[in-house]
Design an enzyme around this catalytic site. Structure first.
Site, PDB file in Angstrom:
ATOM      1  N   GLU A 174       0.802  -1.232   0.000  1.00  0.00           N
ATOM      2  CA  GLU A 174       0.000   0.000   0.000  1.00  0.00           C
ATOM      3  C   GLU A 174       0.830   1.275   0.000  1.00  0.00           C
ATOM      4  O   GLU A 174       0.588   2.182   0.799  1.00  0.00           O
ATOM      5  CB  GLU A 174      -0.958  -0.019   1.191  1.00  0.00           C
ATOM      6  CG  GLU A 174      -1.897  -1.208   1.190  1.00  0.00           C
ATOM      7  CD  GLU A 174      -2.792  -1.279   2.416  1.00  0.00           C
ATOM      8  OE1 GLU A 174      -2.680  -0.404   3.298  1.00  0.00           O
ATOM      9  OE2 GLU A 174      -3.608  -2.216   2.505  1.00  0.00           O
ATOM     10  N   GLU A 288      -6.540 -10.367  -0.929  1.00  0.00           N
ATOM     11  CA  GLU A 288      -7.291 -10.085   0.300  1.00  0.00           C
ATOM     12  C   GLU A 288      -8.786 -10.007  -0.014  1.00  0.00           C
ATOM     13  O   GLU A 288      -9.478  -9.085   0.399  1.00  0.00           O
ATOM     14  CB  GLU A 288      -6.799  -8.785   0.943  1.00  0.00           C
ATOM     15  CG  GLU A 288      -5.313  -8.773   1.244  1.00  0.00           C
ATOM     16  CD  GLU A 288      -4.834  -7.513   1.965  1.00  0.00           C
ATOM     17  OE1 GLU A 288      -5.691  -6.785   2.527  1.00  0.00           O
ATOM     18  OE2 GLU A 288      -3.614  -7.267   1.974  1.00  0.00           O
TER      19      GLU A 288
END
Length: 377
Positions: A174, A288
């Site tokens: 991220e 995810e």
């Protein structure tokens, strides 16, 4: 019936109950249906789970991602302290039960202890705030060197410990900020990226590769599929970042599309993003995955208690999951893994939004059956 026979009887009945609850009416499990396509995974630290939950993990999946215990903060809380107890137990259980392990995550702006960024010398310390700029350029350079040395040691210690047992890592997680127009990499302007600069990403990949040359190494992020069809926004930024890493010869294997979605996910963007990353020569994983059956996709942790989805929402959710897996099947030649972020609606960071395939009692929902059906046709 003596006690030994009673224990055996109860154990067999528990296994039967788990099998009935966790399999499709075809008798097929997720990992069986997709065995020729890609790995099917789940995310959890595997501690404090019930026998039913552990049996479900073993039955449905062939790879596990530790949800928290390998992140920098839990595994390395102070400079001279490592906490490997939970991570070791997870790796040992998976090894004993025939499941692979995927490591998560080595470099992240969140869940990283502040000691990484603090120095004892007050002249080059950030006063406890890693986002404060230094007025003295020499101090900044010195701080950068020390911080990078700490990160290198962290990566090589963690990856080295699990060399040969953890098959791959989310090396950097991220790093792209939200809200950009796609004209730049749009990296976050704090944490590692303020102190060490954008070079920290390629360095992290090199250090991980040095620690385990055989491990698969991924860049992992959320919403990076958004804007793929029009080549704009976060997807365009991700392409710029990945192209730079490839130009710098960073040992990157692939890119992880997290897949935290809702009922309105843009399926065209998902498929185009897979195609664009594959065109760079990268492998792809959905790392995810969850699809909220109620509420919007926030992109952040949002625990909502007391919200119950309606049956019609479960049917919509099942249709979205089915279409997603049809996309994944079409691109199985470049997809290595599809991992669900959690075990059940109870064991989920989106608890209350019913985003996974099993309810709190590990009963399969319509989404589970839809995914099985998609895999069989």
């Amino acid at each position: 019936m003596d006690i030994r026979h009673l224990i055996t009887f109860l154990s067999l009945n528990m296994l039967l109950i788990v099998t009935v609850h966790c399999s499709d009416n075809t008798g097929k499990t997720l990992k069986e249906v997709y065995s020729a396509k890609f790995l099917i995974g789940t995310a959890n630290d595997l501690n404090n789970l019930s026998p039913t939950e552990l049996s479900g993990v073993k039955m449905q999946y062939n790879i596990v991602t530790p949800e928290n215990c390998m992140k920098p903060q839990p595994v390395h809380p102070t400079e001279n302290t490592y906490n490997f107890e939970t991570a070791d137990a997870l790796v040992n259980w998976c090894t004993q039960n025939g499941l692979k392990v995927w490591g998560h995550a080595l470099v992240w702006h969140s869940q990283t202890a502040l000691w990484f960024f603090k120095l004892e010398n007050p002249e080059i310390n950030s006063a406890g705030n890693d986002s404060v700029l230094h007025n003295n350029r020499n101090d900044s350079i010195k701080k950068r060197e020390i911080v990078l040395q700490r990160l290198e040691k962290h990566i090589k210690t963690v990856v080295g410990r699990y060399k040969g047992t953890v098959i791959g890592w989310d090396v950097v997680n991220e790093s792209i900020a939200d809200g950009g127009n796609g004209s730049t990499e749009n990296l976050r302007n704090y944490s590692w990226y303020k102190i060490a600069g954008p070079e920290v990403i390629a360095l992290a990949f090199r250090w991980a590769h040095e620690a385990d040359p055989n491990a698969q190494l991924y860049y992992n992020d959320y919403n990076i599929e958004q804007g793929a069809v029009e080549n704009k926004g976060k997807h365009a930024s991700s392409l710029l970042l990945l192209k730079r890493l490839l130009a710098e010869k960073a040992p990157i294997t692939g890119v992880g599309i997290q897949g935290h979605w809702d009922l309105n996910v843009n399926l065209a963007d998902v498929e185009k993003a897979i195609e664009n990353y594959a065109a760079l020569g990268l492998r792809i994983s959905i790392t995810e995955l969850d699809v909220t059956s109620i509420g919007e996709n926030s992109g952040i942790l949002q625990i909502q208690q007391g919200i119950n989805s309606q049956p019609k929402n479960y049917e919509k959710q099942a249709e979205v999951y089915r279409k997603l897996f049809e996309i994944f099947k079409r691109h199985a030649d470049v997809i290595d893994r599809v991992t669900f972020w959690g075990i059940s609606d109870f064991r989920s960071w989106r608890r209350g939004q019913d985003a996974l395939l099993f309810d709190a009692q590990m009963n399969p929902k319509p989404a589970f059956h839809a995914i099985i059906e998609a895999g069989l046709h």
